[in-house]
Motif scaffolding. Structure first.
Motif, PDB file in Angstrom:
ATOM      1  N   VAL A  72       0.836  -1.205   0.000  1.00 39.40           N
ATOM      2  CA  VAL A  72       0.000   0.000   0.000  1.00 39.40           C
ATOM      3  C   VAL A  72       0.868   1.252   0.000  1.00 39.40           C
ATOM      4  O   VAL A  72       0.481   2.282  -0.580  1.00 39.40           O
ATOM      5  CB  VAL A  72      -0.974  -0.010   1.200  1.00 39.40           C
ATOM      6  N   SER A  73       2.055   1.186   0.592  1.00 37.06           N
ATOM      7  CA  SER A  73       2.946   2.347   0.554  1.00 37.06           C
ATOM      8  C   SER A  73       3.461   2.595  -0.863  1.00 37.06           C
ATOM      9  O   SER A  73       3.640   3.742  -1.283  1.00 37.06           O
ATOM     10  CB  SER A  73       4.114   2.152   1.517  1.00 37.06           C
ATOM     11  N   LEU A  74       3.701   1.521  -1.615  1.00 41.08           N
ATOM     12  CA  LEU A  74       4.136   1.668  -3.002  1.00 41.08           C
ATOM     13  C   LEU A  74       3.012   2.220  -3.874  1.00 41.08           C
ATOM     14  O   LEU A  74       3.258   3.006  -4.800  1.00 41.08           O
ATOM     15  CB  LEU A  74       4.606   0.311  -3.550  1.00 41.08           C
ATOM     16  N   ILE A  75       1.773   1.817  -3.575  1.00 43.85           N
ATOM     17  CA  ILE A  75       0.632   2.356  -4.316  1.00 43.85           C
ATOM     18  C   ILE A  75       0.500   3.861  -4.078  1.00 43.85           C
ATOM     19  O   ILE A  75       0.177   4.632  -4.983  1.00 43.85           O
ATOM     20  CB  ILE A  75      -0.667   1.627  -3.892  1.00 43.85           C
ATOM     21  N   GLN A  76       0.767   4.272  -2.824  1.00 40.55           N
ATOM     22  CA  GLN A  76       0.667   5.691  -2.463  1.00 40.55           C
ATOM     23  C   GLN A  76       1.884   6.501  -2.904  1.00 40.55           C
ATOM     24  O   GLN A  76       1.857   7.731  -2.826  1.00 40.55           O
ATOM     25  CB  GLN A  76       0.548   5.843  -0.949  1.00 40.55           C
ATOM     26  N   SER A  77       2.928   5.825  -3.358  1.00 41.51           N
ATOM     27  CA  SER A  77       4.219   6.468  -3.608  1.00 41.51           C
ATOM     28  C   SER A  77       4.084   7.755  -4.404  1.00 41.51           C
ATOM     29  O   SER A  77       3.407   7.811  -5.436  1.00 41.51           O
ATOM     30  CB  SER A  77       5.130   5.482  -4.360  1.00 41.51           C
ATOM     31  N   LYS A  78       4.742   8.814  -3.879  1.00 43.55           N
ATOM     32  CA  LYS A  78       4.756  10.136  -4.512  1.00 43.55           C
ATOM     33  C   LYS A  78       3.345  10.694  -4.698  1.00 43.55           C
ATOM     34  O   LYS A  78       3.096  11.484  -5.621  1.00 43.55           O
ATOM     35  CB  LYS A  78       5.504  10.093  -5.839  1.00 43.55           C
ATOM     36  N   ASN A  79       2.420  10.232  -3.825  1.00 46.25           N
ATOM     37  CA  ASN A  79       1.041  10.746  -3.790  1.00 46.25           C
ATOM     38  C   ASN A  79       0.299  10.553  -5.106  1.00 46.25           C
ATOM     39  O   ASN A  79      -0.574  11.364  -5.462  1.00 46.25           O
ATOM     40  CB  ASN A  79       1.032  12.225  -3.394  1.00 46.25           C
ATOM     41  N   ARG A  80       0.646   9.469  -5.826  1.00 43.08           N
ATOM     42  CA  ARG A  80      -0.058   9.190  -7.083  1.00 43.08           C
ATOM     43  C   ARG A  80      -1.508   8.810  -6.821  1.00 43.08           C
ATOM     44  O   ARG A  80      -2.401   9.121  -7.607  1.00 43.08           O
ATOM     45  CB  ARG A  80       0.649   8.074  -7.848  1.00 43.08           C
ATOM     46  N   ILE A  81      -1.731   8.084  -5.716  1.00 42.98           N
ATOM     47  CA  ILE A  81      -3.081   7.664  -5.334  1.00 42.98           C
ATOM     48  C   ILE A  81      -3.299   8.078  -3.884  1.00 42.98           C
ATOM     49  O   ILE A  81      -2.420   7.910  -3.037  1.00 42.98           O
ATOM     50  CB  ILE A  81      -3.272   6.143  -5.497  1.00 42.98           C
ATOM     51  N   SER A  82      -4.466   8.594  -3.590  1.00 43.37           N
ATOM     52  CA  SER A  82      -4.801   9.006  -2.230  1.00 43.37           C
ATOM     53  C   SER A  82      -4.639   7.831  -1.262  1.00 43.37           C
ATOM     54  O   SER A  82      -5.038   6.707  -1.570  1.00 43.37           O
ATOM     55  CB  SER A  82      -6.246   9.505  -2.194  1.00 43.37           C
ATOM     56  N   GLU A 170       9.672   8.648   1.290  1.00 42.92           N
ATOM     57  CA  GLU A 170       9.038   7.378   0.939  1.00 42.92           C
ATOM     58  C   GLU A 170       9.561   6.226   1.793  1.00 42.92           C
ATOM     59  O   GLU A 170       8.828   5.287   2.098  1.00 42.92           O
ATOM     60  CB  GLU A 170       9.258   7.069  -0.546  1.00 42.92           C
ATOM     61  N   ILE A 171      10.816   6.291   2.200  1.00 44.67           N
ATOM     62  CA  ILE A 171      11.367   5.236   3.065  1.00 44.67           C
ATOM     63  C   ILE A 171      10.620   5.195   4.395  1.00 44.67           C
ATOM     64  O   ILE A 171      10.279   4.125   4.911  1.00 44.67           O
ATOM     65  CB  ILE A 171      12.874   5.477   3.299  1.00 44.67           C
ATOM     66  N   TYR A 172      10.326   6.366   4.930  1.00 46.95           N
ATOM     67  CA  TYR A 172       9.656   6.443   6.233  1.00 46.95           C
ATOM     68  C   TYR A 172       8.169   6.119   6.103  1.00 46.95           C
ATOM     69  O   TYR A 172       7.572   5.546   7.021  1.00 46.95           O
ATOM     70  CB  TYR A 172       9.893   7.813   6.839  1.00 46.95           C
ATOM     71  N   ARG A 173       7.574   6.473   4.982  1.00 46.31           N
ATOM     72  CA  ARG A 173       6.198   6.063   4.730  1.00 46.31           C
ATOM     73  C   ARG A 173       6.109   4.539   4.710  1.00 46.31           C
ATOM     74  O   ARG A 173       5.242   3.940   5.353  1.00 46.31           O
ATOM     75  CB  ARG A 173       5.713   6.626   3.388  1.00 46.31           C
ATOM     76  N   ARG A 174       7.012   3.896   3.966  1.00 49.55           N
ATOM     77  CA  ARG A 174       6.991   2.446   3.838  1.00 49.55           C
ATOM     78  C   ARG A 174       7.233   1.762   5.177  1.00 49.55           C
ATOM     79  O   ARG A 174       6.511   0.824   5.554  1.00 49.55           O
ATOM     80  CB  ARG A 174       8.038   1.992   2.823  1.00 49.55           C
TER      81      ARG A 174
END
Length: 286
Positions: A72-82, A170-174
């Motif tokens: 899910v973090s990869l899906i959200q990566s760089k705010n491409r998907i909410s 992104e590292i910290y999001r993941r």
């Protein structure tokens, strides 16, 4: 009643702590935890039923929860998907994946082995739950007070500024979402063991209940204490979960029908979310 109340709270608490990690620390509304809860229970039950031991089943389920958080973090990566939409999609996918893993909507556990049974620590279920809760809470408190935890909190407060200081947000999001979903999977493991079965429908609505308990603890913290800290946040999260199950059981004791009880819980969650909801829930980080 007290023992049963504490037992229910301890089964649910890892999920609530996972939600606390994503909503309060990362400021991300991650609904994936609901799917990770079911995935954790299904992997735990499926591995046990296919001859794996409780340790292998537990490790497999935790790994599944971690992979859910990473995905899910990869899906959200760089705010491409909410984050909210990504979480809804992941719950849909994980529910289907859990059914594929189980190959049946319900697995009844034929074994009563728990993590410590048959080893040098022959503990009762209640004692094991207490130890697991204390261990998980202590590890989270240590993580949040570490240098890495400081950066995680900075991510939640201002991820743009974090990038300006040379850190990859992104590292910290993941990492944060992996931790949160592993905690949700742990809650699924404990619930499957306690109930003696895993059901693909056992986690429906738990994410919203978890949000309610976390915000309830947050409200209590702000009402009784002026200062804030991550350790206090964890403690008040525990208090919020305990109070929720206390009220829930009191309503059952006075004879409130389960259908009406769900209605009351829904109204209760609306009231909590309406009053000083965290920024992530108001849309600030969507």
């Amino acid at each position: 009643m007290i023992v049963d109340l504490i037992d229910q709270a301890f089964l649910f608490l890892p999920l609530a702590l996972g939600i606390y990690f994503s909503y309060s620390i990362l400021k991300i509304p991650d609904l994936t935890v609901e799917g990770s809860f079911i995935l954790g229970a299904s992997l735990f039950a499926a591995v046990l039923e296919r001859g794996g031991g409780p340790i292998l089943a537990t490790v497999s389920a935790l790994a599944g929860g971690g992979l859910s958080g990473l995905t899910v973090s990869l899906i959200q990566s760089k705010n491409r998907i909410s984050p909210l939409i990504a979480g809804i999609l992941m719950v849909f996918i994980l529910n289907a994946l859990s059914l594929i893993i189980m190959q049946t909507p319900l697995i009844s556990l034929s074994t009563k082995l728990f993590l410590f049974e048959g080893t040098f620590l022959p503990l009762s279920r209640f004692t094991a739950l207490v130890l697991i809760t204390v261990l998980v809470g202590s590890v989270l408190a240590w993580v949040l007070h570490s240098r890495f935890g400081l950066v995680l909190r900075a991510y939640g407060q201002n991820r743009v500024l974090l990038a300006l200081y040379g850190k990859n947000p992104e590292i910290y999001r993941r990492t944060g979402l992996i931790i949160g979903n592993m905690l949700a999977a742990l809650s699924g493991i404990l619930t499957a063991y306690a109930n003696g079965y895993a059901d693909v429908n056992m986690g429906i609505g738990l994410a919203l209940i978890g949000i309610g308990t976390v915000i309830l603890g947050h409200q209590l913290q702000h009402h009784f204490l002026k200062k804030t800290s991550e350790v206090l946040g964890l403690l008040f999260c525990v208090l919020g979960v305990t109070l929720y199950f206390l009220v829930f059981n009191l309503f059952l004791m006075i004879g409130v029908e389960p259908l009406y009880l769900k209605l009351l819980v829904g109204v209760f969650l609306i009231a909590i979310l309406w009053n000083r909801a965290p920024e992530a829930l108001r849309g600030g980080n969507l």
